[in-house]
Design an enzyme around this catalytic site. Structure first.
Site, PDB file in Angstrom:
ATOM      1  N   CYS A  14       0.789  -1.038  -0.092  1.00  0.00           N
ATOM      2  CA  CYS A  14      -0.157  -0.184  -0.118  1.00  0.00           C
ATOM      3  C   CYS A  14       0.840   1.349   0.065  1.00  0.00           C
ATOM      4  O   CYS A  14       0.545   2.258  -0.549  1.00  0.00           O
ATOM      5  CB  CYS A  14      -0.880  -0.002   1.265  1.00  0.00           C
ATOM      6  SG  CYS A  14      -2.108   1.422   1.159  1.00  0.00           S
ATOM      7  N   CYS A  15       1.884   1.048   0.801  1.00  0.00           N
ATOM      8  CA  CYS A  15       2.856   2.453   0.913  1.00  0.00           C
ATOM      9  C   CYS A  15       3.350   2.688  -0.489  1.00  0.00           C
ATOM     10  O   CYS A  15       3.616   3.862  -0.807  1.00  0.00           O
ATOM     11  CB  CYS A  15       4.012   2.181   1.891  1.00  0.00           C
ATOM     12  SG  CYS A  15       3.235   2.606   3.735  1.00  0.00           S
ATOM     13  N   CYS A  36      -0.636   8.736   6.874  1.00  0.00           N
ATOM     14  CA  CYS A  36      -2.069   8.619   6.617  1.00  0.00           C
ATOM     15  C   CYS A  36      -2.818   8.486   7.763  1.00  0.00           C
ATOM     16  O   CYS A  36      -2.434   7.700   8.725  1.00  0.00           O
ATOM     17  CB  CYS A  36      -2.040   7.178   5.761  1.00  0.00           C
ATOM     18  SG  CYS A  36      -1.173   7.429   4.040  1.00  0.00           S
ATOM     19  N   CYS A  48      -3.165   4.789   9.547  1.00  0.00           N
ATOM     20  CA  CYS A  48      -1.788   4.394   9.982  1.00  0.00           C
ATOM     21  C   CYS A  48      -1.191   5.331  10.909  1.00  0.00           C
ATOM     22  O   CYS A  48       0.032   4.819  11.430  1.00  0.00           O
ATOM     23  CB  CYS A  48      -0.919   4.156   8.827  1.00  0.00           C
ATOM     24  SG  CYS A  48      -1.709   3.138   7.617  1.00  0.00           S
ATOM     25  N   CYS A  75       8.062   3.700   5.701  1.00  0.00           N
ATOM     26  CA  CYS A  75       7.250   3.332   4.348  1.00  0.00           C
ATOM     27  C   CYS A  75       8.035   3.055   3.130  1.00  0.00           C
ATOM     28  O   CYS A  75       7.137   2.577   2.167  1.00  0.00           O
ATOM     29  CB  CYS A  75       5.971   4.286   4.319  1.00  0.00           C
ATOM     30  SG  CYS A  75       6.994   6.110   3.843  1.00  0.00           S
TER      31      CYS A  75
END
Length: 231
Positions: free
Chosen positions: A116-117, A199, A202, A227
């Site tokens: 995702c990162c 984010c 997170c 990340c």
């Protein structure tokens, strides 16, 4: 970047002088990445207040930022009357990831979180840094044990450019005092226990005495949490 320029930057001029010197003595593309954290706001102020127009200020909009971060972004544009270039995740990659893994897949495993990162941050950053000679960052050594070995100016082999970290040895108190003294707009989440703001799903506030990175990806056991933007 010439050795004389690197040597001068490492001597630790004040923030505005350092960035003005970099602007005047560097050929090639200079970029600064802001996530609208308080450190980045100090650097943005030094760039915009001095009209260092050859320094491109950019940000990565992951699509999952806090409302307070977007408010800080808007306030910054109004305060300085300058533009900030924005990079977004590649649409097809993000859509496929969410469709296959789910909207909050990053909670499932470290591998999914890193995927995702990569989609939301790393790939857009690669586009932003394309052709750059110098990348200015707001990294501070206090933020992570992984950053204790960083230098104020260093060659970044991953992106094939020089990384300049002018706030590397600043303390949290020095950063806050500078922002207050110079009337620099900052994210109000910093007043609510948020140290490192990423984010929204997170990131959370930390308690006094916690490690600086305790608020990022708190469900992961490892203490070495990044990340992928900074190796």
């Amino acid at each position: 970047m010439e050795e004389t320029t690197i040597s001068s930057l490492k001597q630790g001029k004040n923030l505005r002088e350092s960035l003005a010197f970099l602007s005047e003595n560097t050929t090639g593309k200079i970029v600064f990445s802001t996530s609208f954290g308080i450190e980045d706001q100090l650097i943005t102020d030094a760039i915009f207040a001095q009209n260092l127009d050859n320094v491109e200020v950019f940000t990565l909009d992951t699509g999952r930022l806090f409302p307070e971060t977007y408010a800080t972004w808007d306030k910054t544009l109004l305060h300085y009357g300058k533009k900030i270039k924005t990079y977004y995740p590649e649409q097809n990659h993000l859509e496929r990831f969410v469709e296959e893994q789910g909207i909050n897949a990053f909670y499932g495993s470290t591998e999914l979180r890193k995927q995702c990162c990569h989609i939301r941050k790393v790939e857009p950053l690669q586009r932003a840094l394309n052709g750059a000679t110098v990348w200015i960052t707001g990294l501070r050594a206090e933020h992570s044990a992984n950053r204790n070995n960083l230098e104020i100016v260093q060659w970044d082999a991953q992106y094939q450019l020089y990384k300049y970290n002018p706030l590397l040895h600043w303390t949290t108190e020095e950063v806050k005092n500078y922002a207050e003294k110079n009337g620099i707009p900052y994210n109000i989440l910093h007043d609510k226990g948020f140290v490192s703001i990423g984010c929204a799903p997170c990131t959370r506030a930390i308690k006094e005495g916690d490690d600086f990175r305790a608020g990022r990806w708190w469900w992961e056991e490892t203490s070495k949490k990044e990340c992928g933007l900074h190796q």
